[in-house]
Structures are given as C-alpha cells and as structure tokens.
Scaffold this motif. Structure first.
Motif, short mmCIF file in Angstrom:
data_model
loop_
_atom_site.label_atom_id
_atom_site.label_comp_id
_atom_site.label_asym_id
_atom_site.label_seq_id
_atom_site.Cartn_x
_atom_site.Cartn_y
_atom_site.Cartn_z
N LYS A 65 0.75 -1.11 0.09
CA LYS A 65 -0.05 0.08 -0.10
C LYS A 65 0.98 1.33 -0.03
O LYS A 65 1.95 1.45 0.70
N TYR A 69 -3.11 -3.16 -3.14
CA TYR A 69 -3.44 -3.68 -1.82
C TYR A 69 -4.79 -4.08 -1.94
O TYR A 69 -5.66 -3.68 -3.06
N GLY A 77 -4.77 0.76 -6.17
CA GLY A 77 -3.68 1.42 -5.77
C GLY A 77 -3.08 2.18 -6.86
O GLY A 77 -3.53 2.18 -8.19
#
Length: 281
Positions: A65, A69, A77
C-alpha cells in the motif's frame, strides 16, 4: 405450374431468406469491437499475445500500500491505476495475480505465462534489466527508516546490537545488508511489507527499512510510528514484462501512454489520488 411446384419454390425462397438473415447477424456480431473478439484484435494488432484471452493479467506481491493492496475483494492502488491505462487502451479488464515477488523480478512469472506484466513499486536495476523488459520510470523513490516515535532511533548508527527488519527481494533489503557490518545491526527479512511494519509495532525489530511511499502511507494510520531517516538512493520505479515476445511491445505501449498521461494531466490526477499531493516537478 401445379400446386406442388409452387409450394416447393416457396419453401426454397423462405430457406434462402433465413440463411441470408443469419449470415448478416453473424457478420454483425463478428464486427463488434466491444466484445472479447474486438479486444483480442486490438492486442494482436499491437503485436501482443495475451496469456489469458480477453484479460490483461498483472502479477504482483500483496500488500504494498498504496501501490497495490486489497480493498474488499478488489485490488486497488497507484500501480493498478497506471496499468489500467494499458488495459483500457486495449479494451481489456485488468486481472491481478498475487505471486512471490522474486518471480516477477526474475522474469519467471512471464516465462511461465502467469501474467502479461508485473507491478509492485519495482526499482529499476541493471540486474533486473538483464532478466526482464522494464518500462520507462514512472516514479522516483528512495529508502527510509521507520521506528517508534519514542525509540530514540534517528539513523542506522543507533541500531548497533539491534535488529532491522527488511522486505525480502527488495532494494531496501539489499541496502540494509550492505550497511549491517558498518553499523553493527542484524537484518531479518520478511516476506511482505505488512509483516515487516507490524513487527516494528510489536517490538520484535527495532526499525524497518523500505520505500518512502510505502512507509509514509503506513504512518497515516499509525501515529506512534515515525520515519526517522531518509537515504538518497536515487531509485526509479518501472513496470516489468517478458524480455522477448510480447514484453517489449507492452513496454512500448505503456511508455507511450505514460507520456500522454503526463501531458494531459491524467498522471497528476492519479498521483494525487493516492499520495494526496501532485508530484514534484
């Protein structure tokens, strides 16, 4: 002409008309670019053979992250949004495969036809360039050191006799190992970033080293942690693909789309979405 002959001719005319209508319907379906066939044609026209028909398959190692993610059942993301530029251009849906990170950086995942491209805030290195095709840099990065706010740790020199957590198969791990003898700490590699981060919080390791984007994002929900040092490693991220075959074509396509996204503001929009600010000029 008798009645039998007339009936036979009527049936023949009706059958011919039915065949013609079916042929037109099939032709219309075949020319519809919105379906899987149309997407396949776009990929083939670009010299790209997909590992999974109708899908743009991307390998990564979760979580990392805010680059990639899971949010519920969906992978999201910064990297995901950037590679969606390729998926959308080809008229495909992106499908993400969670895999061991070393399989991406070594090219094994592409040779085994597990995915078309790889993502994961991957630093461009000469070793990786020798094994896989890599896109132009899409983001600059560096390594940072994270510890608890009240730990008293300000840099690597404060880790003598302590344990530093790294993430296996990353440039952060390499940097940690290169400096361990100089500063007298021990390195423990973790298989993913979540384990690495949580082991600092639990106190199993004194600090963690990893990419700045990753660890600064972790601080948002963990106010007891702090980035205590940054190391100017001059790193740049790129996306991975097969060394030959369709790999170079996918790299070429992303590079072109990245250039366009940077000129029309799309890149800045995606960057701000995930990092809260626009990229430095």
């Amino acid at each position: 002409m008798n009645i039998v002959s007339t009936l036979r001719r009527s049936r023949l005319t009706a059958a011919t008309t039915t065949v013609a209508v079916l042929a037109l319907a099939l032709a219309a379906c075949g020319s519809d670019d919105s379906g899987a066939g149309g997407s396949e044609d776009k990929a083939k026209a670009a010299g790209i053979t997909l590992v999974k028909p109708g899908k743009f398959t991307v390998c990564t190692h979760l979580p990392y992250k805010p680059f990639q993610y899971k949010d519920g059942n969906k992978v999201v993301g910064f990297d995901v949004d950037l590679l969606d530029l390729v998926a959308q251009d080809l008229g495909l849906e992106q499908e993400v495969v969670n895999i061991e990170w070393a399989q991406v950086t070594s090219g094994a995942a592409f040779k085994a036809k597990k995915c078309d491209m790889g993502m994961g805030a991957m630093t461009i290195t000469p070793e990786r360039q020798a094994a896989i095709s890599i896109t132009d840099p899409y983001m600059d990065a560096t390594q940072v050191l994270m510890a608890k706010k009240d730990s008293g740790i300000k840099g690597l020199e404060d880790l003598r006799g302590k344990i530093l957590g790294s993430q296996a198969d990353t440039t952060g791990h390499k940097y940690a190992v290169e400096n361990k003898d100089k500063y007298g700490y021990k390195v423990i590699p973790f298989p993913d970033s979540a384990l690495q981060e949580n082991n600092v919080k639990s106190g199993r390791v004194a600090a963690a080293i990893n990419d700045n984007g990753l660890l600064y994002d972790f601080l948002k929900d963990n106010p007891d942690m702090a980035v205590v040092a940054e190391f100017d490693t001059g790193e740049h991220y790129g996306f991975a693909a097969l060394k030959d075959g369709s790999g170079p074509k996918l790299v070429e396509k992303f590079n072109s789309l990245l250039t366009t996204a940077k000129s029309d503001g799309k890149y800045n929009e995606i960057y701000k979405k995930w990092f809260g600010v626009e990229p430095k000029k």
